[in-house]
Write a protein that holds these residues in place. Structure first.
Motif, PDB file in Angstrom:
ATOM      1  N   VAL A  93       0.857  -1.181   0.000  1.00  0.00           N
ATOM      2  CA  VAL A  93       0.000   0.000   0.000  1.00  0.00           C
ATOM      3  C   VAL A  93       0.897   1.236   0.000  1.00  0.00           C
ATOM      4  O   VAL A  93       1.973   1.236   0.610  1.00  0.00           O
ATOM      5  CB  VAL A  93      -0.903   0.026   1.249  1.00  0.00           C
ATOM      6  CG1 VAL A  93      -1.866   1.199   1.195  1.00  0.00           C
ATOM      7  CG2 VAL A  93      -1.662  -1.285   1.399  1.00  0.00           C
ATOM      8  N   LEU A 130       0.894   1.706 -10.290  1.00  0.00           N
ATOM      9  CA  LEU A 130       0.595   0.537  -9.465  1.00  0.00           C
ATOM     10  C   LEU A 130       1.059  -0.751 -10.121  1.00  0.00           C
ATOM     11  O   LEU A 130       1.667  -1.607  -9.469  1.00  0.00           O
ATOM     12  CB  LEU A 130      -0.911   0.460  -9.176  1.00  0.00           C
ATOM     13  CG  LEU A 130      -1.431   1.305  -8.004  1.00  0.00           C
ATOM     14  CD1 LEU A 130      -1.455   2.778  -8.361  1.00  0.00           C
ATOM     15  CD2 LEU A 130      -2.821   0.856  -7.592  1.00  0.00           C
ATOM     16  N   ASP A 136      -0.271  -2.643  -4.649  1.00  0.00           N
ATOM     17  CA  ASP A 136      -1.639  -3.158  -4.729  1.00  0.00           C
ATOM     18  C   ASP A 136      -2.681  -2.050  -4.741  1.00  0.00           C
ATOM     19  O   ASP A 136      -3.671  -2.120  -5.468  1.00  0.00           O
ATOM     20  CB  ASP A 136      -1.913  -4.111  -3.562  1.00  0.00           C
ATOM     21  CG  ASP A 136      -1.071  -5.377  -3.645  1.00  0.00           C
ATOM     22  OD1 ASP A 136      -1.179  -6.073  -4.666  1.00  0.00           O
ATOM     23  OD2 ASP A 136      -0.308  -5.658  -2.701  1.00  0.00           O
ATOM     24  N   CYS A 137      -2.491  -1.025  -3.904  1.00  0.00           N
ATOM     25  CA  CYS A 137      -3.437   0.091  -3.883  1.00  0.00           C
ATOM     26  C   CYS A 137      -2.762   1.302  -3.255  1.00  0.00           C
ATOM     27  O   CYS A 137      -1.756   1.167  -2.551  1.00  0.00           O
ATOM     28  CB  CYS A 137      -4.723  -0.263  -3.128  1.00  0.00           C
ATOM     29  SG  CYS A 137      -4.509  -0.604  -1.369  1.00  0.00           S
ATOM     30  N   VAL A 267      -9.199   5.783  -2.217  1.00  0.00           N
ATOM     31  CA  VAL A 267      -8.326   4.624  -2.376  1.00  0.00           C
ATOM     32  C   VAL A 267      -8.438   4.194  -3.836  1.00  0.00           C
ATOM     33  O   VAL A 267      -9.533   4.139  -4.405  1.00  0.00           O
ATOM     34  CB  VAL A 267      -8.703   3.477  -1.411  1.00  0.00           C
ATOM     35  CG1 VAL A 267     -10.157   3.053  -1.560  1.00  0.00           C
ATOM     36  CG2 VAL A 267      -7.773   2.280  -1.620  1.00  0.00           C
ATOM     37  N   TYR A 269      -7.096   1.427  -6.928  1.00  0.00           N
ATOM     38  CA  TYR A 269      -6.496   0.121  -7.196  1.00  0.00           C
ATOM     39  C   TYR A 269      -6.760  -0.268  -8.645  1.00  0.00           C
ATOM     40  O   TYR A 269      -7.645   0.294  -9.303  1.00  0.00           O
ATOM     41  CB  TYR A 269      -7.008  -0.946  -6.230  1.00  0.00           C
ATOM     42  CG  TYR A 269      -8.511  -1.066  -6.124  1.00  0.00           C
ATOM     43  CD1 TYR A 269      -9.208  -2.009  -6.874  1.00  0.00           C
ATOM     44  CD2 TYR A 269      -9.237  -0.249  -5.271  1.00  0.00           C
ATOM     45  CE1 TYR A 269     -10.580  -2.126  -6.774  1.00  0.00           C
ATOM     46  CE2 TYR A 269     -10.619  -0.366  -5.160  1.00  0.00           C
ATOM     47  CZ  TYR A 269     -11.280  -1.308  -5.918  1.00  0.00           C
ATOM     48  OH  TYR A 269     -12.647  -1.421  -5.813  1.00  0.00           O
ATOM     49  N   VAL A 279      -6.353  -7.609  -1.384  1.00  0.00           N
ATOM     50  CA  VAL A 279      -6.621  -6.213  -1.741  1.00  0.00           C
ATOM     51  C   VAL A 279      -8.097  -5.901  -1.526  1.00  0.00           C
ATOM     52  O   VAL A 279      -8.457  -4.847  -0.994  1.00  0.00           O
ATOM     53  CB  VAL A 279      -6.217  -5.924  -3.199  1.00  0.00           C
ATOM     54  CG1 VAL A 279      -6.530  -4.478  -3.564  1.00  0.00           C
ATOM     55  CG2 VAL A 279      -4.741  -6.211  -3.410  1.00  0.00           C
ATOM     56  N   VAL A 283      -9.431  -2.956   0.971  1.00  0.00           N
ATOM     57  CA  VAL A 283     -10.218  -1.815   0.489  1.00  0.00           C
ATOM     58  C   VAL A 283     -11.560  -1.769   1.204  1.00  0.00           C
ATOM     59  O   VAL A 283     -12.012  -0.698   1.639  1.00  0.00           O
ATOM     60  CB  VAL A 283     -10.403  -1.903  -1.036  1.00  0.00           C
ATOM     61  CG1 VAL A 283     -11.404  -0.859  -1.514  1.00  0.00           C
ATOM     62  CG2 VAL A 283      -9.073  -1.704  -1.751  1.00  0.00           C
TER      63      VAL A 283
END
Length: 302
Positions: A93, A130, A136-137, A267, A269, A279, A283
Motif C-alpha cells: 500500500v 501501481l 496493490d493500492c 483509495v 487500485y 486487496v 479496500v
C-alpha cells in the motif's frame, strides 16, 4: 521447486526488486532462487528479469508474464479463501504521511482479522504506477487525474492555513486573502507539475488561489510543516497534520473565515478481473473503518 512455487517466487522477486529479499520471503537460499528462475526462463525460452548488482526488474516479456502470474495466483487465492475463509500474503500500500496517521492507529484491527496478511506501507507524494511498481493500492488526497483505475471515495479532510508566531509577529496577521501582499509561503512542489501548489481560499463561495513568493520549496509534507514552524512562511495542509502544533502554539491558524474546500480522500487500485482477495478485503476495511472518521468537517480528532 514446482511450477506454482516458481510463479510465486518470480512474483515476489518483481515485487521486492531483489533475489535475496524474495528468497528470504520464500524461505529458500539465494542460489536456489537463482536456479529456479534460470530454469523458468529456459522452459519459457525468454528472459524474464534484468539483473544488476543492486536491482532486479522485469523485461517487457517479464512484465507481461508477471501480470498473468498475478491473475493466476489471485484466482488460486480466491479458491483457497472460498474453502478456508482466510486471506494471506503481502499487501503493498502507498500513502502520504498525513493519511498514514489516520490509517495506522486502526491497522491492528485489520491485522487481527487477517493474521496471515503482511502489510508493506510506502510513503510518498509522487504518482505511483501501481502495475509497474507492484503496488496493490494507494490512498491519496486531492482531485485525481482520469485513469483506468478504480477509485473509491473515503471522505474529506479539512484544510487550514498556519504560520508560526514568530513569522506572524514579523509579517503581520492577514485578516483576508487581499492582505497577503508582502507575505511568503512554504512552497510545496507538486509531484505532477513540478511547480509549487498555490494557497487556496473560499471567498463568497468562490475558490480563490494565491501563489505567494517562496524562499523555501519542499516536496515532503513533514519538511513543509517543519519549515513553517521555523517561520519560513505560510503553510496549508489538513488540520490533522497540525493538531499537535496548534495545541502547543508552535503554529497559529489564520484566515479561518476563508478556509479552502475540504480535500477528498480516495483509495485507488487496478481495474482488472483478478483483484487479489487481500486487496479486496483491505479496500473494504478502509471503507468500513476509515471512511467513518472522515466527513465534511474533516478528521474527527480524538
Amino acid at each position: 521447486m514446482d511450477r506454482l512455487a516458481a510463479l510465486e517466487l518470480f512474483v515476489r522477486i518483481v515485487d521486492r526488486g531483489s533475489f535475496t529479499a524474495a528468497a528470504a520471503d520464500c524461505s529458500i537460499s539465494r542460489p536456489a532462487a537463482t536456479a529456479t528462475i534460470n530454469a523458468l526462463e529456459k522452459r519459457l525460452g525468454t528472459r524474464l528479469l534484468q539483473r544488476s548488482t543492486r536491482h532486479v526488474q522485469p523485461t517487457v516479456e517479464g512484465e507481461a508474464y508477471y501480470r498473468r502470474c498475478i491473475g493466476i495466483l489471485a484466482d488460486l487465492e480466491d479458491a483457497d479463501r472460498g474453502a478456508s475463509g482466510a486471506v494471506a500474503g503481502l499487501l503493498r500500500v502507498d500513502m502520504v504521511g498525513t493519511l498514514a496517521r489516520i490509517v495506522l492507529p486502526a491497522l491492528p484491527t485489520f491485522l487481527a482479522l487477517h493474521p496471515a496478511v503482511t502489510v508493506h506501507i510506502g510513503e510518498g507524494e509522487r504518482f505511483v504506477d501501481l502495475v509497474r511498481e507492484g503496488v496493490d493500492c494507494v490512498v491519496r488526497a486531492g482531485t485525481l487525474p482520469d485513469s483506468d483505475m478504480i477509485v473509491r471515495h473515503l471522505g474529506v479532510l479539512e484544510e487550514i492555513i498556519c504560520a508560526s508566531p514568530a513569522y506572524l509577529s514579523e509579517h503581520g496577521v492577514p485578516a483576508t486573502p487581499d492582505q497577503l501582499d508582502g507575505h511568503f509561503m512554504v512552497g510545496f512542489v507538486s509531484s505532477r507539475t513540478g511547480q509549487p501548489l498555490p494557497l487556496e481560499f473560499m471567498v463568497d463561495g468562490v475558490k480563490v488561489e494565491r501563489t505567494l513568493p517562496a524562499r523555501v520549496m519542499v516536496n515532503g509534507a513533514d519538511t513543509s510543516a517543519a519549515a513553517a514552524r521555523l517561520g519560513m512562511g505560510l503553510v496549508q495542509a489538513p488540520r490533522l497534520r497540525f493538531k499537535d502544533d496548534l495545541n502547543t502554539g508552535a503554529l497559529v491558524e489564520i484566515l479561518q473565515d476563508f478556509q479552502p474546500s475540504p480535500t477528498p480522500i480516495s483509495v485507488i487500485y487496478p481495474n482488472h478481473r483478478q483483484l487479489s482477495p487481500r486487496v479486496r478485503v483491505f479496500v473494504d476495511w478502509l471503507v468500513e473503518t476509515i471512511a467513518p472518521l472522515l466527513g465534511r468537517s474533516g478528521y474527527k480528532v480524538p
